[in-house]
Design an enzyme around this catalytic site. Structure first.
Site, mmCIF file in Angstrom:
data_model
loop_
_atom_site.group_PDB
_atom_site.id
_atom_site.type_symbol
_atom_site.label_atom_id
_atom_site.label_comp_id
_atom_site.label_asym_id
_atom_site.label_seq_id
_atom_site.Cartn_x
_atom_site.Cartn_y
_atom_site.Cartn_z
ATOM 1 N N ASN A 215 43.634 29.101 25.682
ATOM 2 C CA ASN A 215 44.797 29.399 26.524
ATOM 3 C C ASN A 215 44.997 28.259 27.518
ATOM 4 O OD1 ASN A 215 43.431 30.084 29.170
ATOM 5 N ND2 ASN A 215 42.419 31.530 27.787
ATOM 6 N N LYS A 294 36.602 23.012 7.651
ATOM 7 C CA LYS A 294 38.005 23.090 8.078
ATOM 8 C C LYS A 294 38.785 23.921 7.053
ATOM 9 C CE LYS A 294 41.967 20.225 9.128
ATOM 10 N NZ LYS A 294 42.610 18.965 8.834
ATOM 11 N N PRO A 310 33.630 41.179 24.708
ATOM 12 C CA PRO A 310 33.201 42.035 25.819
ATOM 13 C C PRO A 310 34.036 41.738 27.062
ATOM 14 C CG PRO A 310 31.579 40.314 25.372
ATOM 15 C CD PRO A 310 32.610 40.217 24.291
ATOM 16 N N ILE A 312 34.012 41.094 30.699
ATOM 17 C CA ILE A 312 32.973 40.707 31.669
ATOM 18 C C ILE A 312 33.148 41.473 32.979
ATOM 19 C CG2 ILE A 312 31.924 38.765 32.898
ATOM 20 C CD1 ILE A 312 33.277 36.941 30.714
ATOM 21 N N PHE A 328 41.262 39.257 38.761
ATOM 22 C CA PHE A 328 42.609 38.701 38.694
ATOM 23 C C PHE A 328 43.363 39.425 37.593
ATOM 24 C CE2 PHE A 328 43.252 34.775 41.203
ATOM 25 C CZ PHE A 328 42.024 34.753 41.841
ATOM 26 N N LYS A 342 45.282 47.741 35.945
ATOM 27 C CA LYS A 342 44.015 47.067 35.589
ATOM 28 C C LYS A 342 42.950 47.343 36.647
ATOM 29 C CE LYS A 342 45.529 43.292 32.673
ATOM 30 N NZ LYS A 342 45.994 41.932 32.577
ATOM 31 N N LYS A 346 39.521 49.159 35.612
ATOM 32 C CA LYS A 346 38.218 48.466 35.717
ATOM 33 C C LYS A 346 37.444 48.911 36.960
ATOM 34 C CE LYS A 346 39.834 44.538 33.035
ATOM 35 N NZ LYS A 346 39.616 43.187 32.543
HETATM 36 O O1 PMT Z 1 43.223 27.995 35.687
HETATM 37 P P1 PMT Z 1 44.592 27.833 36.296
HETATM 38 O O2 PMT Z 1 45.476 26.935 35.470
HETATM 39 O O3 PMT Z 1 44.524 27.409 37.745
HETATM 40 O O4 PMT Z 1 45.297 29.268 36.255
HETATM 41 C C1 PMT Z 1 44.766 30.309 37.022
HETATM 42 C C2 PMT Z 1 44.885 31.671 36.332
HETATM 43 C C3 PMT Z 1 46.342 32.024 36.171
HETATM 44 C C4 PMT Z 1 44.205 31.641 34.960
HETATM 45 C C5 PMT Z 1 44.125 32.708 37.256
HETATM 46 O O5 PMT Z 1 44.726 32.726 38.512
HETATM 47 C C6 PMT Z 1 44.184 34.114 36.681
HETATM 48 O O6 PMT Z 1 45.113 34.871 36.858
HETATM 49 N N1 PMT Z 1 43.108 34.487 35.950
HETATM 50 C C7 PMT Z 1 42.968 35.751 35.216
HETATM 51 C C8 PMT Z 1 43.635 35.578 33.910
HETATM 52 C C9 PMT Z 1 43.474 36.736 32.994
HETATM 53 O O7 PMT Z 1 42.996 36.540 31.916
HETATM 54 O O8 PMT Z 1 43.781 37.918 33.427
HETATM 55 P P2 PMT Z 1 43.675 39.269 32.519
HETATM 56 O O9 PMT Z 1 44.722 40.118 33.069
HETATM 57 O O10 PMT Z 1 43.704 38.974 31.078
HETATM 58 O O11 PMT Z 1 42.237 39.825 32.859
HETATM 59 C C10 PMT Z 1 42.001 40.707 33.957
HETATM 60 C C11 PMT Z 1 40.699 40.376 34.627
HETATM 61 O O12 PMT Z 1 39.593 40.660 33.750
HETATM 62 C C12 PMT Z 1 40.528 38.922 35.026
HETATM 63 O O13 PMT Z 1 39.827 38.908 36.243
HETATM 64 C C13 PMT Z 1 39.676 38.327 33.906
HETATM 65 O O14 PMT Z 1 38.871 37.234 34.359
HETATM 66 C C14 PMT Z 1 38.808 39.524 33.532
HETATM 67 N N2 PMT Z 1 38.400 39.549 32.126
HETATM 68 C C15 PMT Z 1 39.318 39.674 31.138
HETATM 69 C C16 PMT Z 1 38.915 39.757 29.826
HETATM 70 C C17 PMT Z 1 37.527 39.707 29.530
HETATM 71 N N3 PMT Z 1 37.105 39.764 28.279
HETATM 72 N N4 PMT Z 1 36.649 39.576 30.524
HETATM 73 C C18 PMT Z 1 37.064 39.499 31.814
HETATM 74 O O15 PMT Z 1 36.235 39.379 32.720
#
Ligand code: PMT
Length: 409
Positions: A215, A294, A310, A312, A328, A342, A346
């Protein structure tokens, strides 16, 4: 004294610089105090300093070879000067001679110590020691004041009788006093004494020998948070996906590729964390299989089976004794509603809702966030990620301490 400060100083990486002066012999005692408090101490001496104290003495105290030469292949092989500059949480030069201070002010880099100071973003503290007339000379005063205006700390000098027979300000502060300055340096800040574990950047989920699903996360937001937490005195461990960014000064970084590796690194360290910040853009799914070659192009549609990774943050938040969690939520639409959903799902106390699009939030220098908690919403408007991260850390520290106070009452 050193024992009771161990919880503040343990593991802190202190680069002790020694420049040429009779007071250099006192620095051994400072090194001993820091080592006793479980600091990780590396010593760099100017060639002039070696006239006053043997590098072997400092090596025996710290357990590490002492670096003196700028172009020494052996020392570069052990830890290159740039690596050493990035390694330090704090650089302390004791004694800092008049010549050392002048060169720092003008940015000269003719010794290893001065090169390191130029190459490092770590905080720098000077403990001046010199003849009192040299200290009071307008040139030295202009240099030291100029350095202080740039944020360099100046500890001392002390007043009193000098080795040369003069009396006045110019003596190196006592090692115990310098040690207390170092303790105070790490005690200040809203996150002093906290261990903050954070994820940042993207993950890559391999598909075959050359391809992956990834991503656009650049890591900039997470790295800015790591730096802002260090500024507030936190001990910061960063678990980072692949990015082009350098590790911020004072941060311990572990690089990973996949969500599973990020999960494993976080879970291996979470027991030591007071605060967990999940800023990484973690892939929700990975290809079920990864071809060791490949995958060849064909003329028919190709489909992939993806399996969930998983989560995290959810796993950490569900631990019996979880650290304080900041999550986030990167959203493109109905940002606040999806983010609050969310947070509830969580079960985390604080969540930063992050509007993302082709031009905002992700892979950009600026960002805006809305913080969601049981106490309500706080909007942090669009600004450079470094400044935004400082505001975020301010609110995080407030809410973390409020929760800790309730738990302890
Ligand atoms: O890296 P930059 O270019 O500066 O951009 C920053 C950002 C936009 C990536 C950052 O600010 C941000 O928003 N990060 C969270 C992105 C995200 O994947 O969000 P989500 O809505 O998919 O996940 C929700 C939360 O669960 C997040 O805290 C994520 O880290 C966590 N998560 C999600 C999936 C997973 N398998 N494990 C996790 O811990």
């Amino acid at each position: 004294m050193a024992h009771s400060d161990s919880h503040i100083l343990a593991g802190r990486r202190i680069l002790l610089g020694i420049s040429g002066g009779i007071a250099a012999c006192k620095t051994a005692e400072l090194a001993r105090l820091l080592v006793t408090a479980s600091c990780d101490v590396r010593v760099v001496m100017t060639p002039a300093a070696t006239q006053f104290i043997a590098p072997l003495t400092l090596q025996a105290i710290t357990g590490w070879p002492v670096s003196t030469e700028i172009f020494d292949p052996q020392q570069e092989a052990a830890m290159g000067h740039i690596a050493l500059a990035r390694w330090a949480d704090l650089i302390v030069i004791a004694p800092a001679s008049a010549d050392c201070i002048a060169k720092l002010y003008t940015g000269q880099a003719d010794t290893l110590l001065h090169t390191l100071c130029l190459a490092s973003t770590a905080p720098l503290a000077l403990a001046p020691a010199m003849n009192t007339h040299m200290w009071q000379h307008p040139a030295t005063q202009a240099n030291i004041q100029g350095l202080q205006q740039r944020g360099v700390r100046c500890w001392g000098p002390a007043d009193g009788a000098q080795a040369c027979g003069d009396t006045g300000p110019g003596r190196l502060s006592e090692p115990t006093e310098l040690y207390q300055h170092i303790v105070a340096h790490f005690t200040h800040g809203s996150l002093a004494d906290c261990h903050l574990l954070l994820t940042a950047g993207p993950t890559r989920e391999p598909l075959d020998a050359v391809r992956y699903i990834g991503n656009r996360s650049s890591g900039r937001m997470g790295y800015a948070i790591a730096a802002a937490a260090v500024e507030q005195g936190a001990r910061v461990t960063l678990i980072s996906g692949p990015t082009a960014l350098a590790c911020p000064a004072g941060v311990t970084r572990y690089l990973v590729q996949t969500a599973q590796q990020m999960y494993d690194q976080v879970m291996a360290r979470i027991a030591q964390a007071d605060i967990f910040v999940a800023c990484a853009a973690v892939a929700d799914y990975r290809p079920e299989t990864c071809a060791d070659h490949k995958i060849k192009k064909g003329s028919t549609p190709y489909s992939l089976t993806l399996v969930p990774n998983p989560d995290i943050l959810a796993t950490v938040a569900a631990l019996p004794k979880p650290p304080y969690c900041l999550g986030f939520a990167a959203e493109t639409d109905q940002v606040l509603a999806h983010a609050e959903a969310k947070r509830q799902a969580k079960q985390i106390p604080l969540l930063a809702a992050n509007q993302v699009s082709a031009t905002t939030g992700i892979e950009t220098d600026e960002n805006a966030l809305t913080l969601l908690s049981d106490q309500g919403r706080i909007h942090l408007p669009q600004q450079p990620k470094q400044r935004l991260a400082r505001q975020l850390i301010h609110h995080l520290a407030e809410q973390y301490h409020a929760q800790t106070a309730v738990q302890n009452s």
